[in-house]
Scaffold this motif. Sequence first.
Motif, short mmCIF file in Angstrom:
data_model
loop_
_atom_site.label_atom_id
_atom_site.label_comp_id
_atom_site.label_asym_id
_atom_site.label_seq_id
_atom_site.Cartn_x
_atom_site.Cartn_y
_atom_site.Cartn_z
N SER A 106 36.73 -5.15 -19.39
CA SER A 106 35.84 -4.31 -18.59
C SER A 106 34.77 -3.69 -19.46
O SER A 106 35.05 -3.19 -20.56
CB SER A 106 36.64 -3.20 -17.89
OG SER A 106 35.76 -2.33 -17.19
N LEU A 107 33.53 -3.70 -18.96
CA LEU A 107 32.43 -3.04 -19.65
C LEU A 107 32.29 -1.59 -19.24
O LEU A 107 31.53 -0.84 -19.86
CB LEU A 107 31.12 -3.78 -19.38
CG LEU A 107 31.09 -5.28 -19.71
CD1 LEU A 107 29.71 -5.85 -19.42
CD2 LEU A 107 31.49 -5.53 -21.15
N ASN A 108 33.01 -1.19 -18.19
CA ASN A 108 32.89 0.16 -17.63
C ASN A 108 34.16 0.98 -17.74
O ASN A 108 34.11 2.16 -18.09
CB ASN A 108 32.49 0.10 -16.15
CG ASN A 108 31.27 -0.73 -15.89
OD1 ASN A 108 31.34 -1.78 -15.29
ND2 ASN A 108 30.12 -0.26 -16.35
N LEU A 109 35.28 0.35 -17.45
CA LEU A 109 36.55 1.07 -17.35
C LEU A 109 37.25 1.14 -18.69
O LEU A 109 37.35 0.14 -19.40
CB LEU A 109 37.45 0.38 -16.33
CG LEU A 109 38.79 1.05 -16.03
CD1 LEU A 109 38.57 2.39 -15.33
CD2 LEU A 109 39.67 0.14 -15.19
N LYS A 110 37.75 2.32 -19.03
CA LYS A 110 38.51 2.50 -20.25
C LYS A 110 40.01 2.42 -19.96
O LYS A 110 40.46 2.64 -18.84
CB LYS A 110 38.19 3.86 -20.89
CG LYS A 110 36.73 4.02 -21.28
CD LYS A 110 36.29 2.96 -22.28
CE LYS A 110 34.84 3.17 -22.70
NZ LYS A 110 34.40 2.14 -23.66
N ASP A 111 40.77 2.10 -20.99
CA ASP A 111 42.21 2.05 -20.86
C ASP A 111 42.74 3.42 -20.46
O ASP A 111 42.32 4.46 -20.99
CB ASP A 111 42.83 1.61 -22.19
CG ASP A 111 44.34 1.65 -22.15
OD1 ASP A 111 44.92 0.88 -21.38
OD2 ASP A 111 44.92 2.47 -22.88
N ALA A 112 43.67 3.44 -19.51
CA ALA A 112 44.16 4.71 -18.97
C ALA A 112 44.88 5.54 -20.02
O ALA A 112 44.89 6.77 -19.94
CB ALA A 112 45.10 4.44 -17.80
N SER A 113 45.48 4.89 -21.02
CA SER A 113 46.24 5.61 -22.02
C SER A 113 45.45 5.95 -23.28
O SER A 113 45.84 6.81 -24.06
CB SER A 113 47.49 4.81 -22.44
OG SER A 113 48.33 4.62 -21.33
#
Length: 218
Positions: A106-113
């Motif tokens: 993903s170019l937008n979403l970061k890893d939740a952790s």
Amino acid sequence: MFKSLIVSFALAASVLANVYITSPTADTTWTGGQEATIDWQDDGSSPSLASFGLAKFSIYVGNANQQTSLQLISGNVSVANVSSLTFTPSPTIGPDSNEYFIRVESLNLKDASNSQYPALAFSAKFTLAGMSGTFNSSLQAEIDGQSTAPIGGPTSSAGSATAATTAKATTVAAVTTGSAAASTATSTSKSNGAGRHGVTSLAGFVGAAAVLVSAAVL
């Protein structure tokens, strides 16, 4: 000429990126130099495909601790607006082998952790035939490393992530060949070994383990 950047970092167990790749599967054989299509759907978990947003698709090989990008398929695909991507695998990226997999970043979403890393998703390992390339010693060593760091774990089904470890990823080649094609995703209850994990997941799926790669093509 290509520039590669090696990134090492500690990984902690995490689960669920939501791009579920329905093609290729572990039974898929594509032919180098001929068109192939990647298909995906929302796996029903949070976040939504809209949140995953724009993504980069690439062909990789490797193990749970080290992975190498062989071909950049497309660097800017909206996974929410389309659900398939047609491209031509380059026959020069490696030999006939069943060690290839698709990685989606993903170019937008970061890893939740761990927000400093992007969310990732993976396909099952699949076969490329009609190939004219080779794996150099470094790539072969990564593939052979599956004996101690298996990217699929002990089974062929999607599962839980492993504990923390150190990972390293490299991009040695990138060939932009893909174009997005709109289609409608269909639901399926059959597991194909695809990964549905965030950046800090390492194993528990046939496709691949999650690592971070940054690379620039000159």
